[in-house]
Design an enzyme around this catalytic site. Sequence first.
Site, PDB file in Angstrom:
ATOM      1  CD  GLU A 199      -2.832  -1.074   2.565  1.00 23.41           C
ATOM      2  OE1 GLU A 199      -3.930  -1.642   2.142  1.00 23.41           O
ATOM      3  OE2 GLU A 199      -2.456  -0.721   3.511  1.00 23.41           O
ATOM      4  CD  GLU A 391      -3.912  -5.607   3.497  1.00 24.65           C
ATOM      5  OE1 GLU A 391      -4.560  -4.871   3.902  1.00 24.65           O
ATOM      6  OE2 GLU A 391      -2.696  -5.559   3.554  1.00 24.65           O
TER       7      GLU A 391
END
Length: 493
Positions: A199, A391
């Site tokens: 991320e 995720e």
Amino acid sequence: MKYSDINHVQNGFPDAFLWGGATAANQIEGAFDKGGKGLSTSDMAAYKDPYITGKVNNFTFNVTSKELEKYKTDPQNILFPKRWGIDFYNRYKEDIALFAEMGFNVFRLSVSWARIFPTGLENEPNEEGLAFYDKVFDECAKYGMEPLVTMSHYEMPITLTEKYNGWANRELVGLFEKYARVILNRYKHKVKYWITFNEMNMNLNSLYTGAGILADLVDNQLQAAYQASHHQFLASALAVKAAKEIIPNVKVGCMINHIESYAKTTKPVDQLQSLKSNQLNLFYPDVQARGEYPSYMTRYFADNNINLDIKEGDDKILQQGKVDFVSISYYMSHVTEAREDASKLAGSFDSPIKNEYLKLTQWDWPIDSIGLRIALIKLYDRYRLPLFVAENGLGAKDAISIDGKIHDDYRIDYLKQHILEMREAIKDGVDVMGYTTWGCIDLVSCGTSQISKRYGFIYVDLDDAGKGSFKRIPKDSFYWYKKVIASNGNNLE
């Protein structure tokens, strides 16, 4: 698409689909001072009780220079939950066996940089740290489970923050490449799926967590975020290039926290703001998948007085280090509108504008499974690369019932709806290669440093203060996900 495929619809998940769960070293391993490991930035994430402050999303993302000094020299009984995690370091065999019982054929985890190079400055790696991951990967292989390994997941040696102020300094590019080459060479026969940075777009939300930067030591935080991102782009590209040299048939991906942005109204200005918000989110895979800076950022940088220090030859490095797949975390969508603070909200983790058509989690995150389908379609149209949902999950306050079990129907429903929409995206022609639910076992929350914000299929008997037996208890969702995997996503009941 080949001509022979034009009349064929993929009605379900591909036979080679990767099913599993995701974790991060700093949230599960513990043993922060064992095996030669050095202190990392995540070891300095202090717990701030949200039940006292009244703030549900009481993020512990940021650390100042004064806090860091206090945490190192005079902690005064401050809690650091990521230092103990869930003791995966000592219980990895038990945990991987439980993952295997569910049928995982992939397990996403990360390597702690500070476990391999305790300060990040050593010439030689820490053998005890390398050996630990050897054992973890061997345990995965025993069950036919592919490791999906993140090289950098929200942690780095704290020494690099103290000496260089983290990724604000270009020196970290070479230090990261050295680290990446060591783990690629060491595990070249054990790991074929890699993600460089977790991320990376979260640099815009926390300079400390994403880039190891003490925000109070920089004059312009937005400038620092994008300069750090440039350095990470270079490091990622060099790691991709190294992986291609070292491991045959390796697959290396990038990753963003993808937040699909909707316009609040049909007003053209709101629609334009939504487009710009999505561009800022996609800037990161644009660079890593296309190997160059997108033209739309030129005006954005000018409008925000951002002047990046880009060296001659950087463009060539980016071109040579393009990724093989794009992975995302997906938890929610955003609503945007044209307003005075629109530029500040664009790219932010949590929008203050709520979607009246969506329910919220216990942590006030909007639940939007259709948003996942929309995101996957757009991403595949944009990059034409395989996608990986690395995720996706629901944080909730699970409790042990009087029968000694954990009944988490709410989690089953959340995951079921997202898997259904992922399957619909595949029918739409999207190439999705895998799905790893976030926190397949309860772990310490990244944002709030809580254990009580539980994501897992497996309950860990531990509270926010680190008290408990650490006993593992499968939840109802454990048995449900086992059926999902056994049926390759066809049985979701």
